[in-house]
Structures are given as structure tokens and as C-alpha cells.
Write an enzyme that holds these catalytic residues in place. Structure first.
Site, PDB file in Angstrom:
ATOM      1  N   SER A  44       0.365  -1.357   0.014  1.00 58.07           N
ATOM      2  CA  SER A  44      -0.005  -0.316   0.100  1.00 58.07           C
ATOM      3  C   SER A  44       0.954   1.232   0.131  1.00 58.07           C
ATOM      4  O   SER A  44       2.312   1.192   0.010  1.00 58.07           O
ATOM      5  CB  SER A  44      -0.859  -0.073   1.031  1.00 58.07           C
ATOM      6  OG  SER A  44      -0.245   0.070   2.424  1.00 58.07           O
ATOM      7  N   LEU A 110       2.914  -1.224   5.248  1.00 60.53           N
ATOM      8  CA  LEU A 110       2.423   0.395   5.322  1.00 60.53           C
ATOM      9  C   LEU A 110       3.454   0.979   5.635  1.00 60.53           C
ATOM     10  O   LEU A 110       4.856   0.734   6.062  1.00 60.53           O
ATOM     11  CB  LEU A 110       1.175  -0.051   6.785  1.00 60.53           C
ATOM     12  CG  LEU A 110       0.971   1.480   7.250  1.00 60.53           C
ATOM     13  CD1 LEU A 110      -0.261   2.064   6.782  1.00 60.53           C
ATOM     14  CD2 LEU A 110       0.463   0.748   8.736  1.00 60.53           C
ATOM     15  N   ILE A 141       7.485  -2.031   7.136  1.00 68.03           N
ATOM     16  CA  ILE A 141       6.847  -0.565   6.979  1.00 68.03           C
ATOM     17  C   ILE A 141       7.730   0.185   5.566  1.00 68.03           C
ATOM     18  O   ILE A 141       8.664  -0.596   5.358  1.00 68.03           O
ATOM     19  CB  ILE A 141       7.534   0.067   8.428  1.00 68.03           C
ATOM     20  CG1 ILE A 141       6.986  -0.751   9.627  1.00 68.03           C
ATOM     21  CG2 ILE A 141       7.914   1.441   8.333  1.00 68.03           C
ATOM     22  CD1 ILE A 141       4.842  -0.365   9.858  1.00 68.03           C
ATOM     23  N   LYS A 142       7.276   0.655   5.248  1.00 65.66           N
ATOM     24  CA  LYS A 142       7.830   1.604   4.148  1.00 65.66           C
ATOM     25  C   LYS A 142       8.472   2.554   4.368  1.00 65.66           C
ATOM     26  O   LYS A 142       8.387   3.221   5.265  1.00 65.66           O
ATOM     27  CB  LYS A 142       6.534   1.816   3.251  1.00 65.66           C
ATOM     28  CG  LYS A 142       6.275   0.024   2.145  1.00 65.66           C
ATOM     29  CD  LYS A 142       4.984   0.909   1.130  1.00 65.66           C
ATOM     30  CE  LYS A 142       5.848   0.844  -0.030  1.00 65.66           C
ATOM     31  NZ  LYS A 142       4.769   0.732  -0.649  1.00 65.66           N
ATOM     32  N   VAL A 143       9.649   2.691   3.894  1.00 71.30           N
ATOM     33  CA  VAL A 143      10.621   3.427   4.158  1.00 71.30           C
ATOM     34  C   VAL A 143      11.268   4.231   3.231  1.00 71.30           C
ATOM     35  O   VAL A 143      12.223   3.456   1.868  1.00 71.30           O
ATOM     36  CB  VAL A 143      11.843   3.669   5.014  1.00 71.30           C
ATOM     37  CG1 VAL A 143      12.681   4.224   5.508  1.00 71.30           C
ATOM     38  CG2 VAL A 143      11.757   2.267   6.515  1.00 71.30           C
TER      39      VAL A 143
END
Length: 372
Positions: A44, A110, A141-143
Site C-alpha cells: 500500500s 504500510l 514498514i515502508k521507508v
């Protein structure tokens, strides 16, 4: 005919969905993709959530009830109330994939607030907060792959958080992300459950480079249109093979660490002259992921021949890139612009999402009050 999406897994590539919304979860559509098409993950981003919230009424009731129970809630809290619910539910649908693969697949991603793209400590704090809020082992976790993001990748991995490094366009970004992951797993007492992907964007590279080639306008330049993105991604794959053989990662692999996989992102074809499945067909290969939006998924179901091609002709892909550079295209500038444009686009989508969440919550609450 065998399902081409299922065939990807037989060739070592995981198929993930670049999309999420409430209807997909409530109707069982996501579970059907897992059961029938071999779906192995979900990604997402703020743009996806912005379209989901503004494009349907599926979130209105949850938003209004949360506002009624928590008057004065910030717009960010309103969005996260429904967004985190979606992420948790998607993670639960994919949990059997995660368990069956011993934690190698079955992830849902996310993103931290895009406003933090150039803020290392802010990214770490937001990543840890979201990890705790979602509370699912198959979360990523998207970074963003900005220079400030790589220390955050290392720290999050070292604290046991799975990381999807996003908005990646260059080999330099990928190498920095891979090394950050390796440093992070080196700090873990047990690295066997650490998981990470590097989301290497594809179609946006062609869109940017094709415009430059059109402006050059020579026969040689026009002949190279639609080739930069695949060549760039294939060179990243070759780099991944070299990084896996370096002593730093081999020491962690000996302790049970998995390699950070390359994930092909932005795989919808922007140019109608190109095949709708160009960025899937040309990037099939082992130990990789392809995340596709729904339209690309539907198009790929009709593909008749799926082959592992990512490692083919590395000299040819290098020649394509050098040929484009020789015409005057500055890839370093292209990649920097794409990163900045990607961050700005996600910030705009995120801000619009917050406005829409608050507006919908107030409108639904007002309608409920008028009916009572």
C-alpha cells in the site's frame, strides 16, 4: 492453461498486489487472490489509500463512529483508524502464507508518513509506532529510499521490524538499502525472522527517460524508448547477486539471515504503445517479488508463456543504459528527480487523504445526527 500468476512462484518470484481497500477485504476478494492466483503479499501507499477512501463509501461509517467516540480527533488519527484496520485484516488473510513459508512471504506493507522522507529519527519513531499499532508479524514498514532513510532502515531492522524500502530508482539507492539491511541483521541476536524488500520502481523510469529521448529526437534515441526501465532493473538484479556473495552478507547468511529481495514496483504500463505486462514479462526471476496493481494482474492472467528472464544478457542491459547516457541523458539527475517527485506525490496524496477522512467523518456524523 496453467495460471501464469501461479507459474511465477514456480520460477522463484512472488506475486504481490499493489492495492488495498475495504471492499476487497469485505467481499473476500483478497482471499480469492491468495487461494486461486497464489498471491503472496500486499503493498500500500498514500496514493492507494487516498483513492480507496475518496472513491467509495466503505469507510464512512467507521470514520463517523470513530469521530463520535473520539470528538476532536486529528485527521491523521481518523485515517489510521481505518487504514490500520485494513492492514491488520489483510495481514490476517495472508498469515497462512507467512506461516507456511516460515516467514519468507505473506507480508503487507504500510508506509510511514511521507512528510518524514528526509527525517531519519522521525522515520524510526513513526515506523516503530506503526509496527506496534498494527501488531502483526507479517507487516512491513515502508521507508522511502532517501539518504536519510537508510540509517532508519538499519535501525528498524535491528529492532525487529520488517522493512520495505520504497521509491527506489537507482543502483546506488539499492546498494545503500541492501547494506543497511545487512548492518541491521548483524545487530540481531537471531536474524532468521528478519525480512526486507527493496522496491525498485520501473515504469516511472521509462516515462521520464522516454520524454528525454523524444526531445533528442534522433533515430538512435527513439529506438531506445521503452528500454531504460527493464535494463535498469536487470542491472539491479546483477548487483543483488554480487552483494549476496560479499563477506558482510555471507556472515549473516551463515547465521540464518535471508537476503533482502528486490521487488519490482510501479509495474503498470504508462505508455499504451507498450505491452500491458511489459514490466512483469521482462522481470521474472528467482528470489524477487513483483507487485502489480489490479489491472496488471488481470492482464497477466492472459499471458501464455512465462519464463525466467531477469538474468538474461546482462551485457545487453548495460549497453542499453550506456547508449542512453551517451546521448546526453543524465541518469543521476533522472533518479534524483524521480525520488523527489515520488515523495511530493505521496505527500500530496497523504494530505488529500487526511482531508477526505475528516470531511467524510463529519459528513457522515452530520447525516446520522439529522436522522436521529
Amino acid at each position: 492453461m496453467a495460471n501464469p500468476l501461479q507459474a511465477l512462484r514456480n520460477l522463484g518470484q512472488s506475486f504481490w498486489l499493489d492495492y488495498i481497500d475495504r471492499d476487497l477485504l469485505d467481499t473476500g476478494g483478497l482471499k480469492r487472490l491468495v487461494d486461486e492466483d497464489g498471491l503472496r503479499g500486499v503493498t500500500s501507499n498514500p496514493s492507494i489509500f487516498e483513492k480507496a477512501v475518496t472513491g467509495s463509501t466503505s469507510y464512512d461509517a467507521a470514520l463517523s463512529s470513530y469521530m463520535a467516540a473520539n470528538p476532536g480527533s486529528a485527521a491523521k488519527d481518523l485515517f489510521e483508524h481505518v487504514g490500520i484496520r485494513d492492514i491488520r485484516d489483510a495481514a490476517d488473510v495472508l498469515r497462512p502464507v507467512y506461516d507456511a513459508s516460515d516467514g519468507a512471504d505473506g507480508f503487507v506493507s504500510l508506509e510511514v508518513s511521507p512528510h518524514l522522507a528526509y527525517d531519519t529519527q522521525g522515520t524510526i519513531s513513526d515506523g516503530l509506532r506503526l509496527w506496534g499499532e498494527v501488531n502483526r508479524p507479517n507487516l512491513m514498514i515502508k521507508v522511502p529510499a532517501a539518504p536519510q532513510g537508510f540509517p532508519a532502515v538499519e535501525e528498524l531492522i535491528a529492532q525487529g521490524v520488517n522493512v520495505n524500502v520504497t521509491l527506489m530508482f537507482s543502483l546506488e539507492q539499492y546498494e545503500a538499502a541492501a547494506r543497511a539491511y545487512t548492518r541491521g541483521v548483524a545487530r540481531l541476536a537471531d536474524p532468521t525472522r528478519a525480512a526486507s524488500v527493496s522496491s525498485f520502481f520501473v515504469s516511472r523510469v521509462d516515462s521520464k527517460v522516454d520524454a528525454l529521448l523524444d526531445a533528442i529526437g534522433t533515430e538512435q534515441a527513439l529506438a531506445l524508448r521503452g528500454k531504460a526501465a527493464v535494463a535498469n532493473a536487470r542491472q539491479a538484479f546483477q548487483l543483488s547477486l554480487r552483494l549476496a556473495e560479499e563477506p558482510e552478507f555471507k556472515a549473516q547468511a551463515a547465521r540464518g539471515a535471508r537476503p533482502q529481495r528486490l521487488l519490482w514496483a510501479s509495474t503498470s504500463t504508462k505508455n499504451p504503445d507498450y505491452s500491458a505486462t511489459l514490466y512483469v514479462d521482462e522481470l521474472v526471476g528467482p528470489n524477487t517479488v513483483n507487485t502489480m496493481p489490479p489491472a496488471t494482474v488481470d492482464a497477466f492472467r492472459n499471458v501464455s508463456n512465462v519464463q525466467s528472464v531477469i538474468g538474461d544478457d546482462p551485457e545487453g542491459s548495460a549497453k542499453v543504459l550506456s547508449g542512453i547516457a551517451a546521448l546526453g541523458v543524465d541518469f543521476q539527475k533522472v533518479h534524483a528527480e524521480l525520488l523527489d517527485e515520488g515523495v511530493i506525490a505521496f505527500i500530496k496524496a497523504y494530505d488529500a487523504l487526511l482531508v477526505a477522512a475528516e470531511s467524510k467523518a463529519r459528513a457522515a456524523a452530520g447525516l446520522a445526527a439529522a436522522r436521529s
